[in-house]
Each structure stands twice: as structure tokens, then as C-alpha cells.
Design an enzyme around this catalytic site. Structure first.
Site, PDB file in Angstrom:
ATOM      1  N   HIS A   1      -7.382  -6.065   1.034  1.00  0.00           N
ATOM      2  CA  HIS A   1      -6.174  -5.243   1.224  1.00  0.00           C
ATOM      3  C   HIS A   1      -5.340  -5.726   2.414  1.00  0.00           C
ATOM      4  CE1 HIS A   1      -4.147  -1.407   0.239  1.00  0.00           C
ATOM      5  NE2 HIS A   1      -4.016  -1.160   1.531  1.00  0.00           N
TER       6      HIS A   1
ATOM      7  N   SER B   1       0.835  -1.200   0.000  1.00  0.00           N
ATOM      8  CA  SER B   1       0.000   0.000   0.000  1.00  0.00           C
ATOM      9  C   SER B   1       0.874   1.256   0.000  1.00  0.00           C
ATOM     10  CB  SER B   1      -0.967  -0.054   1.179  1.00  0.00           C
ATOM     11  OG  SER B   1      -2.004   0.865   0.988  1.00  0.00           O
TER      12      SER B   1
ATOM     13  N   ASP C   1     -10.273  -5.422  -2.984  1.00  0.00           N
ATOM     14  CA  ASP C   1      -9.570  -4.438  -2.154  1.00  0.00           C
ATOM     15  C   ASP C   1     -10.409  -3.163  -2.132  1.00  0.00           C
ATOM     16  OD1 ASP C   1      -7.923  -2.334  -1.278  1.00  0.00           O
ATOM     17  OD2 ASP C   1      -6.115  -3.371  -1.958  1.00  0.00           O
TER      18      ASP C   1
HETATM   19  N1  LIG Z   1      -7.439   2.421  10.028  1.00  0.00           N
HETATM   20  C1  LIG Z   1      -7.871   2.420   8.680  1.00  0.00           C
HETATM   21  C2  LIG Z   1      -7.287   1.286   7.888  1.00  0.00           C
HETATM   22  C3  LIG Z   1      -5.799   1.368   7.787  1.00  0.00           C
HETATM   23  C4  LIG Z   1      -5.237   0.239   6.962  1.00  0.00           C
HETATM   24  O1  LIG Z   1      -5.940  -0.592   6.427  1.00  0.00           O
HETATM   25  N2  LIG Z   1      -3.918   0.241   6.839  1.00  0.00           N
HETATM   26  C5  LIG Z   1      -3.297  -0.769   6.037  1.00  0.00           C
HETATM   27  C6  LIG Z   1      -2.400  -0.103   5.051  1.00  0.00           C
HETATM   28  S1  LIG Z   1      -3.358   1.007   4.042  1.00  0.00           S
HETATM   29  C7  LIG Z   1      -2.240   1.777   3.018  1.00  0.00           C
HETATM   30  O2  LIG Z   1      -1.136   2.105   3.249  1.00  0.00           O
HETATM   31  C8  LIG Z   1      -2.522  -1.722   6.937  1.00  0.00           C
HETATM   32  O3  LIG Z   1      -1.547  -2.312   6.526  1.00  0.00           O
HETATM   33  N3  LIG Z   1      -3.005  -1.854   8.171  1.00  0.00           N
HETATM   34  C9  LIG Z   1      -2.340  -2.656   9.181  1.00  0.00           C
HETATM   35  C10 LIG Z   1      -2.738  -4.099   9.238  1.00  0.00           C
HETATM   36  O4  LIG Z   1      -2.092  -4.834  10.024  1.00  0.00           O
HETATM   37  O5  LIG Z   1      -3.648  -4.530   8.512  1.00  0.00           O
HETATM   38  C11 LIG Z   1      -9.353   2.350   8.616  1.00  0.00           C
HETATM   39  O6  LIG Z   1      -9.918   2.318   9.677  1.00  0.00           O
HETATM   40  O7  LIG Z   1      -9.901   2.321   7.496  1.00  0.00           O
END
Ligand SMILES: N[C@@H](CCC(=O)N[C@@H](CSC=O)C(=O)NCC(=O)O)C(=O)O
Length: 296
Positions: free
Chosen positions: A274, A155, A237
Site C-alpha cells: 500500500h 487510498s 496490500d
Molecule cells: N498509521 C497507520 C498507517 C497509515 C497509512 O498507511 N496511511 C497511508 C494511507 S492509508 C489510506 O488512506 C499513507 O499514505 N501513509 C503515508 C505514507 O507516506 O506512507 C498505521 O499505523 O497502520
């Protein structure tokens, strides 16, 4: 004396996951980083092992990739080290840095900030390339974080991987990405971070945007033929189909008539989202991809 403080050493797949911190001159904060040393890593001999640098996404710390990507498992099997940096400075004391999940803490966007109040600390591009990788080579002499290293990420980190690869031809032996933000200048996540960290002059944004960088890219001098960038993105995603934040097809389009024409290997995989479930599913394919380019 080591510049790293060891916060924790965890046995993992016959190797060690080191949770480290150090004082950074680029960010002027203490930075955390996790390093996975596979069982093949021996401090006592002169055999250097290859490295994969994993850049994580928005909201992540060095823990997300280390705990959920499965990269350490394959690193143990195949004999490479993995570096998991943080995604921003933490506790810089800047007003507003902790107010949003997609900007400030956990969202450094791998740039060197140009404007106040961010430019003193939010310098993740220089931190990773000019400070962290050289420091790791000095302190872990058999971990070749300088000459035998490939880059990947997820991401925001997938964008960071492609951006660092295209800006530094020959620095990395290969590049791949999971659900990368491919055209940050025109999507909300990128506009927010680039606008705040880099200012209003969009010519500064384009210096970090893969869809612009690819136009000037001269090719990787380390690869004689078959240079590719491997990308996976899930058809389910939500940040892609719902929010249009990733724009991976724009990178394929931007690559036309460049050195990477037809070389962006974009795989849209049915049913995946995602999350780290998606990442870990395709990590084996990314590891095999990088091992074709890394020297063993
Ligand atoms: N908090 C957000 C969602 C944040 C999220 O999904 N972060 C992803 C990366 S998104 C792009 O850079 C991530 O890797 N999160 C950490 C995990 O362990 O999944 C929301 O509430 O939408």
C-alpha cells in the site's frame, strides 16, 4: 495581494515546488498546499499548462505526495503542474480531532460535514473544488486548474478522486487511483468517517460512495470515446487482503449496466503493498493515461 503565503520554494527537476499556506473560508483554518511548477511554467507568457490534482491518503499532509510519488519528476519531463492539497483542516480546536489516525486530523475524507462539531471546519469537498482550484487559477494564471485538469489519488485520496470525478462530470478530463477505498459505506474507515462527519442517515453517505455514484453517472462530456478509470492495487496490500477496506472489485461490479460498464480498468499488481513504493512504481503509467486526455 496574494492570498497565499509562500513558506518555502524548493528547486526540483528544473522547476519549483512551492510550499504554500492560505486562510480558507471553507475550513475556517489556515490550509497548507504544495504546488509543483514544472520548467515549462512561465508566468510571463500566455500559454496555460495542464494540471494533475493528487489527493493523498489517511495521515498524509501535502508533503507525502510531493516527496514520494515521483509525480514532480514526470511533471517536469512532460510539462504539467501538480497540486498536492492537505487531507483535512488542522488545529480546528475540535475535541477528539487528534485522537485517531483514521479520523479527524489527516482524515477529512473529502466530504462536507453535515453534523456538529465537524461541520464548521471539515469541508474538504468544497474546500478543494470550490475554493482551492479557483484560487490557484487566479494566482497562477498559466496553471489551468479549472479547464484542463485531471485527478488522481491514493487510498482515501483514491476514493476522493473517483468520488469527485463521478460527482462532477466534465470537471476533470480523466481519473485514476492507487489502492482506492472504492465502497466506503461498507468498510470500517468509511463507516467511521461518514458516520461522524455525515451522521446516521446513510442516504447522505451514498452521495459520496463511488459504488452508488457510478449508478447515476451520465458520462464525461469531455470524452467522446474511450472513457476509463484506471486503478492499480497491490496483491500484498494489507489494507486490502487483510482488512478488506478497499473493495475495488465492488466498483467493477457496480459499473455493470452503467456508462462505465467494462471501463473500470482495475489492475491487481502482484507483490505490491500500500506504500509510496507501490504508488511511485505505477505513477508513470498513470501520467501517460492522463496525458491522453489533457490538452497540451
Ligand atoms: N498509521 C497507520 C498507517 C497509515 C497509512 O498507511 N496511511 C497511508 C494511507 S492509508 C489510506 O488512506 C499513507 O499514505 N501513509 C503515508 C505514507 O507516506 O506512507 C498505521 O499505523 O497502520
Amino acid at each position: 495581494m496574494s492570498k497565499f503565503t509562500i513558506k518555502e520554494t524548493i528547486s526540483l527537476f528544473d522547476g519549483k515546488l512551492l510550499k504554500l499556506s492560505h486562510e480558507s473560508t471553507s475550513t475556517k483554518t489556515s490550509m497548507d498546499v504544495n504546488i509543483y511548477l514544472p520548467p515549462q511554467y512561465e508566468e510571463s507568457n500566455n500559454k496555460e499548462i495542464p494540471v494533475i490534482l493528487y489527493l493523498a491518503g489517511l495521515t498524509c499532509s501535502p508533503q507525502n505526495g510531493a516527496e514520494k510519488s515521483f509525480l514532480p519528476y514526470f511533471a517536469s519531463k512532460k510539462g504539467f503542474g501538480v497540486i498536492f492539497p492537505d487531507t483535512s483542516p488542522r488545529g480546528a480546536g475540535i475535541k477528539g480531532e487528534d485522537e485517531n489516525w483514521d479520523f479527524g486530523t489527516g482524515a477529512g475524507f473529502y466530504v462536507d460535514s453535515l453534523v456538529e462539531p465537524w461541520k464548521e471546519n471539515y469541508n474538504m469537498y468544497s474546500y478543494i473544488l470550490k475554493e482551492l482550484l479557483p484560487l490557484i487559477k487566479i494566482e497562477f494564471k498559466n496553471l489551468d486548474s479549472i479547464n484542463n485538469i485531471s485527478i488522481t489519488g491514493h487510498s482515501m485520496g483514491g476514493y476522493g478522486a473517483i468520488m469527485m470525478y463521478l460527482r462532477n462530470p466534465g470537471k476533470f478530463k480523466s481519473c485514476s487511483a492507487f489502492a482506492p477505498i472504492c465502497n466506503p459505506s461498507i468498510v470500517p474507515w468509511g463507516e467511521k468517517c461518514f458516520g461522524n462527519y455525515l451522521g446516521n442517515d446513510k442516504s447522505e453517505w451514498y452521495k459520496y460512495d463511488p459504488c452508488y455514484l457510478i449508478k447515476e453517472y451520465l458520462g464525461n462530456p469531455l470524452i467522446k470515446n474511450d472513457e476509463k478509470i484506471l486503478i492499480h492495487v497491490g496483491s500484498k496490500d494489507p489494507f486490502d487482503f487483510r482488512d478488506n477496506q478497499l473493495r475495488c472489485k465492488n466498483l467493477v461490479e457496480s459499473a455493470k449496466n452503467t456508462k462505465l460498464d467494462g471501463k473500470i480498468d482495475l489492475k491487481i499488481v502482484e507483490g505490491y503493498d500500500h506504500s509510496y513504493y507501490f504508488i511511485s512504481t505505477f505513477v508513470p503509467e498513470h501520467v501517460e493515461f492522463h496525458l491522453k486526455y489533457l490538452t497540451k
